[in-house]
Design an enzyme around this catalytic site. Sequence first.
Site, short mmCIF file in Angstrom:
data_model
loop_
_atom_site.label_atom_id
_atom_site.label_comp_id
_atom_site.label_asym_id
_atom_site.label_seq_id
_atom_site.Cartn_x
_atom_site.Cartn_y
_atom_site.Cartn_z
N LYS A 13 36.32 24.16 49.79
CA LYS A 13 35.63 23.39 49.38
C LYS A 13 36.46 22.06 48.50
O LYS A 13 36.02 20.94 48.56
CB LYS A 13 34.56 23.94 48.33
CG LYS A 13 33.70 24.93 48.94
CD LYS A 13 32.96 25.93 48.03
CE LYS A 13 33.46 26.19 46.80
NZ LYS A 13 34.43 27.55 47.12
N ARG A 86 25.47 27.80 41.79
CA ARG A 86 26.17 29.08 41.87
C ARG A 86 25.35 30.28 41.90
O ARG A 86 25.46 31.36 41.96
CB ARG A 86 27.21 29.28 41.35
CG ARG A 86 28.81 28.98 41.82
CD ARG A 86 29.77 29.56 40.86
NE ARG A 86 31.08 29.90 41.27
CZ ARG A 86 32.04 29.06 41.56
NH1 ARG A 86 31.91 27.74 41.32
NH2 ARG A 86 33.16 29.49 42.25
N ARG A 125 47.71 29.75 47.66
CA ARG A 125 47.35 28.46 46.80
C ARG A 125 48.12 28.19 46.08
O ARG A 125 48.54 29.20 44.96
CB ARG A 125 45.82 28.37 46.43
CG ARG A 125 45.61 27.12 45.48
CD ARG A 125 44.09 27.12 45.43
NE ARG A 125 43.36 28.39 44.72
CZ ARG A 125 42.01 28.44 44.85
NH1 ARG A 125 41.28 27.28 45.34
NH2 ARG A 125 41.60 29.49 44.39
N ARG A 158 46.84 30.21 40.41
CA ARG A 158 45.80 30.06 39.19
C ARG A 158 45.71 31.46 38.68
O ARG A 158 45.81 32.57 39.54
CB ARG A 158 44.52 29.70 40.08
CG ARG A 158 43.97 28.36 39.93
CD ARG A 158 42.96 27.94 40.62
NE ARG A 158 41.62 28.85 40.78
CZ ARG A 158 40.41 28.32 41.36
NH1 ARG A 158 40.27 27.40 42.00
NH2 ARG A 158 39.51 29.28 41.30
N ARG A 169 35.41 37.99 42.68
CA ARG A 169 34.96 36.69 43.01
C ARG A 169 34.05 36.80 44.17
O ARG A 169 33.33 36.14 44.27
CB ARG A 169 35.94 35.62 42.83
CG ARG A 169 36.25 35.35 41.47
CD ARG A 169 37.91 34.71 41.65
NE ARG A 169 37.73 33.09 42.17
CZ ARG A 169 38.86 32.57 42.98
NH1 ARG A 169 39.91 33.23 42.72
NH2 ARG A 169 38.69 31.26 43.59
P1 AP5 Z 1 40.45 25.11 48.26
O1 AP5 Z 1 40.15 23.84 48.88
O2 AP5 Z 1 41.26 25.31 47.05
O3 AP5 Z 1 39.15 26.47 48.24
P2 AP5 Z 1 37.86 26.50 47.43
O4 AP5 Z 1 36.75 26.71 48.44
O5 AP5 Z 1 37.64 24.96 46.65
O6 AP5 Z 1 38.31 27.52 46.56
P3 AP5 Z 1 38.04 28.01 44.96
O7 AP5 Z 1 38.75 29.31 44.90
O8 AP5 Z 1 38.49 26.71 44.08
O9 AP5 Z 1 36.53 28.37 44.92
P4 AP5 Z 1 35.89 28.98 43.83
O10 AP5 Z 1 34.65 28.43 44.12
O11 AP5 Z 1 36.12 30.24 43.82
O12 AP5 Z 1 36.65 28.36 42.42
P5 AP5 Z 1 36.25 27.54 41.21
O13 AP5 Z 1 37.42 26.79 40.70
O14 AP5 Z 1 35.10 26.63 41.76
O15 AP5 Z 1 41.36 25.81 49.21
C1 AP5 Z 1 42.11 27.21 49.05
C2 AP5 Z 1 43.38 27.08 49.62
O16 AP5 Z 1 43.35 26.98 51.12
C3 AP5 Z 1 44.33 25.84 49.25
O17 AP5 Z 1 45.71 26.25 48.76
C4 AP5 Z 1 44.25 25.04 50.34
O18 AP5 Z 1 45.63 24.22 50.20
C5 AP5 Z 1 44.03 25.89 51.46
N1 AP5 Z 1 43.04 25.21 52.48
C6 AP5 Z 1 41.71 24.70 52.29
N2 AP5 Z 1 41.35 24.15 53.43
C7 AP5 Z 1 42.04 24.67 54.47
C8 AP5 Z 1 42.25 24.37 55.89
N3 AP5 Z 1 41.08 24.07 56.58
N4 AP5 Z 1 42.93 25.07 56.34
C9 AP5 Z 1 44.11 25.58 55.95
N5 AP5 Z 1 44.02 25.85 54.66
C10 AP5 Z 1 43.30 25.06 53.93
O19 AP5 Z 1 35.57 28.50 40.04
C11 AP5 Z 1 36.71 29.38 39.51
C12 AP5 Z 1 35.90 30.03 38.48
O20 AP5 Z 1 35.13 29.14 37.43
C13 AP5 Z 1 34.65 30.97 38.75
O21 AP5 Z 1 35.15 32.25 39.32
C14 AP5 Z 1 33.61 31.13 37.73
O22 AP5 Z 1 34.39 32.02 36.64
C15 AP5 Z 1 33.70 29.45 37.16
N6 AP5 Z 1 32.78 28.74 37.52
C16 AP5 Z 1 32.92 27.78 38.56
N7 AP5 Z 1 31.79 27.15 38.71
C17 AP5 Z 1 30.97 27.63 37.90
C18 AP5 Z 1 29.39 27.78 37.88
N8 AP5 Z 1 28.89 26.69 38.54
N9 AP5 Z 1 28.80 28.65 37.24
C19 AP5 Z 1 29.37 29.71 36.43
N10 AP5 Z 1 30.77 29.84 36.47
C20 AP5 Z 1 31.54 28.97 37.35
#
Ligand code: AP5
Length: 212
Positions: A13, A86, A125, A158, A169
């Site tokens: 994403k 979420r 990542r 991370r 997660r």
């Molecule tokens: P990446 O693009 O980083 O993936 P992502 O879907 O953004 O994954 P996240 O782990 O960031 O999502 P998340 O929702 O768990 O974490 P968030 O930071 O929002 O890609 C991943 C890897 O794959 C990278 O290395 C990239 O290079 C590679 N890649 C990407 N696309 C590719 C492709 N097409 N082909 C090959 N490789 C590829 O949340 C973290 C924490 O914050 C949560 O656990 C929670 O505690 C808190 N939080 C965040 N939002 C909320 C909310 N709304 N409410 C409550 N708590 C929240």
Amino acid sequence: MNLVFLGPPGAGKGTQAEVVCKHFDLKHISTGDLLREVVKNKSLMGEKVKEFMDKGLLVPDEIVVQIVSEEIKKNRKGFVLDGFPRNLAQAEFLNNSLSSLNICLDRVLNFVTSPEKIIERLSGRRICPKCQAIYHIKNMPPLKEGICDKCGSSLLQRDDDKEETIRERLKVYTQLSQPLIEYYRKKGILVDVNGDLEVQVLFEVIKGILQS
Ligand code: AP5
């Protein structure tokens, strides 16, 4: 254009949000990045947020909702919400707050990604703690190992990309976030995209959807 990107951790994403926002001149609102900034401040609130994030749990709604609401109000040109909503309560909040600002949500893209890809992507990542750029040691390596191409900072893994936290997660995603797929499908604005595709190929698919 106002969009929500839904999908499990590691679905890609954040990576697509960067490309889509650059192409369509939108603001990337990532709640994960915003919360990691709060943690960096080492305030009481930052400590509380870190506790939840390190365990792979959702940060309490009242904290996240306040952060998102400020970002949406600041927004002038359309946005991609990455990581929000979420759960159903956050989705209702978003609905009400966009209505009160007379803004509509155009599309929700649901990144459908296989479990094998998720594990492979999250374990490789690396992120830039300064400019938030996202890399992967195999799929998207930086030009110089361990160094951000954009700002020269040292890349980090991370804290929540450890195997045990990834498992938690994924569990939280299934229990709390997956019901949003039906919620937005019923509203008629959800489109599934294949998150397993290579970054540029997926971007072309998304571009087609957004321009149709
Ligand atoms: P990446 O693009 O980083 O993936 P992502 O879907 O953004 O994954 P996240 O782990 O960031 O999502 P998340 O929702 O768990 O974490 P968030 O930071 O929002 O890609 C991943 C890897 O794959 C990278 O290395 C990239 O290079 C590679 N890649 C990407 N696309 C590719 C492709 N097409 N082909 C090959 N490789 C590829 O949340 C973290 C924490 O914050 C949560 O656990 C929670 O505690 C808190 N939080 C965040 N939002 C909320 C909310 N709304 N409410 C409550 N708590 C929240």
